[in-house]
Design a protein around this motif. Structure first.
Motif, PDB file in Angstrom:
ATOM      1  N   LEU A   1      44.617  19.768  36.984  1.00 29.79           N
ATOM      2  CA  LEU A   1      44.642  20.334  35.685  1.00 29.79           C
ATOM      3  C   LEU A   1      45.985  21.163  35.256  1.00 29.79           C
ATOM      4  O   LEU A   1      46.273  21.289  34.169  1.00 29.79           O
ATOM      5  CB  LEU A   1      43.386  21.132  35.346  1.00 29.79           C
ATOM      6  CG  LEU A   1      42.097  20.460  35.381  1.00 29.79           C
ATOM      7  CD1 LEU A   1      40.944  21.480  35.284  1.00 29.79           C
ATOM      8  CD2 LEU A   1      42.149  19.386  34.352  1.00 29.79           C
ATOM      9  N   GLU A   2      46.506  21.423  36.441  1.00 27.90           N
ATOM     10  CA  GLU A   2      47.801  22.405  36.294  1.00 27.90           C
ATOM     11  C   GLU A   2      49.222  21.404  36.361  1.00 27.90           C
ATOM     12  O   GLU A   2      50.146  21.907  35.845  1.00 27.90           O
ATOM     13  CB  GLU A   2      47.879  23.354  37.533  1.00 27.90           C
ATOM     14  CG  GLU A   2      46.902  24.484  37.497  1.00 27.90           C
ATOM     15  CD  GLU A   2      46.864  25.144  38.767  1.00 27.90           C
ATOM     16  OE1 GLU A   2      47.819  25.421  39.514  1.00 27.90           O
ATOM     17  OE2 GLU A   2      45.897  25.955  38.716  1.00 27.90           O
ATOM     18  N   ASN A   3      48.657  20.161  36.942  1.00 26.23           N
ATOM     19  CA  ASN A   3      50.032  19.156  36.816  1.00 26.23           C
ATOM     20  C   ASN A   3      49.412  17.957  36.091  1.00 26.23           C
ATOM     21  O   ASN A   3      49.446  16.672  36.832  1.00 26.23           O
ATOM     22  CB  ASN A   3      50.434  18.997  38.187  1.00 26.23           C
ATOM     23  CG  ASN A   3      50.884  20.168  38.990  1.00 26.23           C
ATOM     24  OD1 ASN A   3      51.905  20.547  38.401  1.00 26.23           O
ATOM     25  ND2 ASN A   3      50.280  20.814  39.866  1.00 26.23           N
ATOM     26  N   ILE A   4      48.889  17.795  34.927  1.00 29.15           N
ATOM     27  CA  ILE A   4      48.196  16.574  34.288  1.00 29.15           C
ATOM     28  C   ILE A   4      49.456  15.734  34.010  1.00 29.15           C
ATOM     29  O   ILE A   4      50.612  16.160  33.357  1.00 29.15           O
ATOM     30  CB  ILE A   4      47.474  17.073  33.102  1.00 29.15           C
ATOM     31  CG1 ILE A   4      46.386  17.982  33.511  1.00 29.15           C
ATOM     32  CG2 ILE A   4      47.015  15.741  32.673  1.00 29.15           C
ATOM     33  CD1 ILE A   4      45.692  18.442  32.321  1.00 29.15           C
ATOM     34  N   PRO A   5      49.387  14.353  34.348  1.00 31.77           N
ATOM     35  CA  PRO A   5      50.442  13.633  34.189  1.00 31.77           C
ATOM     36  C   PRO A   5      50.498  13.386  32.314  1.00 31.77           C
ATOM     37  O   PRO A   5      49.312  13.378  31.887  1.00 31.77           O
ATOM     38  CB  PRO A   5      49.705  12.059  34.575  1.00 31.77           C
ATOM     39  CG  PRO A   5      48.845  12.625  35.729  1.00 31.77           C
ATOM     40  CD  PRO A   5      48.416  13.633  35.276  1.00 31.77           C
ATOM     41  N   VAL A   6      51.759  13.129  32.008  1.00 32.94           N
ATOM     42  CA  VAL A   6      52.128  13.055  30.495  1.00 32.94           C
ATOM     43  C   VAL A   6      51.296  11.858  29.956  1.00 32.94           C
ATOM     44  O   VAL A   6      51.158  12.164  28.757  1.00 32.94           O
ATOM     45  CB  VAL A   6      53.548  13.072  30.174  1.00 32.94           C
ATOM     46  CG1 VAL A   6      54.274  14.348  30.653  1.00 32.94           C
ATOM     47  CG2 VAL A   6      54.114  11.860  30.972  1.00 32.94           C
ATOM     48  N   ASN A   7      50.918  10.817  30.751  1.00 27.07           N
ATOM     49  CA  ASN A   7      50.259   9.861  30.004  1.00 27.07           C
ATOM     50  C   ASN A   7      48.857   9.920  29.975  1.00 27.07           C
ATOM     51  O   ASN A   7      48.114   9.112  29.528  1.00 27.07           O
ATOM     52  CB  ASN A   7      50.792   8.607  30.553  1.00 27.07           C
ATOM     53  CG  ASN A   7      50.566   8.227  32.267  1.00 27.07           C
ATOM     54  OD1 ASN A   7      50.189   9.279  32.591  1.00 27.07           O
ATOM     55  ND2 ASN A   7      50.373   7.006  32.592  1.00 27.07           N
ATOM     56  N   ASP A   8      48.266  11.062  30.481  1.00 25.71           N
ATOM     57  CA  ASP A   8      46.934  11.381  30.602  1.00 25.71           C
ATOM     58  C   ASP A   8      46.284  11.325  29.344  1.00 25.71           C
ATOM     59  O   ASP A   8      47.044  12.201  28.404  1.00 25.71           O
ATOM     60  CB  ASP A   8      46.599  12.350  31.554  1.00 25.71           C
ATOM     61  CG  ASP A   8      45.048  12.447  31.893  1.00 25.71           C
ATOM     62  OD1 ASP A   8      44.775  11.855  32.969  1.00 25.71           O
ATOM     63  OD2 ASP A   8      44.341  13.099  31.160  1.00 25.71           O
ATOM     64  N   PRO A   9      45.076  11.210  28.996  1.00 22.90           N
ATOM     65  CA  PRO A   9      44.499  11.573  27.738  1.00 22.90           C
ATOM     66  C   PRO A   9      44.236  12.930  27.495  1.00 22.90           C
ATOM     67  O   PRO A   9      44.256  13.315  26.242  1.00 22.90           O
ATOM     68  CB  PRO A   9      43.076  10.848  27.841  1.00 22.90           C
ATOM     69  CG  PRO A   9      43.202   9.765  28.701  1.00 22.90           C
ATOM     70  CD  PRO A   9      44.356  10.070  29.707  1.00 22.90           C
ATOM     71  N   LEU A  10      44.295  13.862  28.330  1.00 28.51           N
ATOM     72  CA  LEU A  10      44.371  15.372  28.153  1.00 28.51           C
ATOM     73  C   LEU A  10      45.521  15.701  27.456  1.00 28.51           C
ATOM     74  O   LEU A  10      45.652  16.787  26.854  1.00 28.51           O
ATOM     75  CB  LEU A  10      44.092  15.851  29.239  1.00 28.51           C
ATOM     76  CG  LEU A  10      42.383  15.780  29.971  1.00 28.51           C
ATOM     77  CD1 LEU A  10      42.292  16.570  31.443  1.00 28.51           C
ATOM     78  CD2 LEU A  10      41.431  16.435  28.980  1.00 28.51           C
TER      79      LEU A  10
ATOM     80  N   ALA B   1      42.252  13.969  36.258  1.00 28.19           N
ATOM     81  CA  ALA B   1      42.240  15.042  35.373  1.00 28.19           C
ATOM     82  C   ALA B   1      41.162  15.265  34.463  1.00 28.19           C
ATOM     83  O   ALA B   1      40.529  16.243  34.434  1.00 28.19           O
ATOM     84  CB  ALA B   1      43.738  15.063  34.506  1.00 28.19           C
ATOM     85  N   MET B   2      40.533  14.046  34.055  1.00 30.92           N
ATOM     86  CA  MET B   2      39.689  13.987  33.117  1.00 30.92           C
ATOM     87  C   MET B   2      38.227  14.471  33.797  1.00 30.92           C
ATOM     88  O   MET B   2      37.374  15.185  33.461  1.00 30.92           O
ATOM     89  CB  MET B   2      39.484  12.673  32.321  1.00 30.92           C
ATOM     90  CG  MET B   2      40.251  12.538  31.216  1.00 30.92           C
ATOM     91  SD  MET B   2      40.381  10.731  30.650  1.00 30.92           S
ATOM     92  CE  MET B   2      38.879  10.722  29.936  1.00 30.92           C
TER      93      MET B   2
END
Length: 168
Positions: free
Chosen positions: A5-14, A54-55
């Motif tokens: 959650l501190e390093n969420i990939p930029v293409n993640d829905p979050l 991440a989700m």
């Protein structure tokens, strides 16, 4: 996994404000329901199309359950996926009747035609190829499921036209 959650990939829905709003709404509407984990994961899969790591961590944090229990559900049930699927999904039944009836040959033919392996999506995002367990159409073996439509008695020579019809 909470570190993700501190390093969420930029293409993640979050990281997408519209998709994050959908995820937040799903969590808010269902967090106090009995069986909230399954309800939330089903809705996320339905509305976002997949459930990223991440989700999963985000859902665990909001539902106040261990990430391992969320991951356990996602990895146990085959209808959940952790990566985006193509616009169309082709599933090959690997139940006994279908396997004996020729599913392995169909999969090999599909790999050649699509240039992907099982579990992968074509570069254009059109088709994801998967295997599944018995779909209950054993008398029609071998069976493949194109999106939600079951096709029985599939032969390798008919596969190209079936797959071409899915490529937009």
């Amino acid at each position: 996994m909470h570190d993700i959650l501190e390093n969420i990939p930029v293409n993640d829905p979050l990281c997408n404000p519209e998709q994050k709003a959908i995820i937040d709404r799903i969590l808010t509407e269902n967090q106090d329901r009995p069986g909230a984990t399954m309800v939330v994961l089903n809705e996320m899969q339905k509305q976002i199309g997949f459930i990223s790591e991440a989700m999963q961590a985000y859902a665990a944090k909001n539902l106040k359950v261990p990430v391992s229990s969320i991951h356990g559900v996602v990895s146990f049930y085959s209808f959940f996926t952790t990566t985006p699927r193509g616009r169309h999904v082709v599933k090959f039944c690997m139940g006994t009747a279908c396997y004996v009836g020729g599913t392995p040959q169909l999969i090999e033919k599909a790999k050649q035609l699509l240039g992907i392996d099982v579990g992968q999506t074509t570069k254009d995002g059109a088709i994801t190829m998967e295997v599944c367990r018995c779909v209950g159409a054993c008398s029609q073996a071998p069976v493949m499921v194109l999106d939600d439509e079951v096709s029985g008695r599939v032969r390798p020579n008919k596969l190209p036209q079936s797959l071409r019809a899915l490529q937009d």
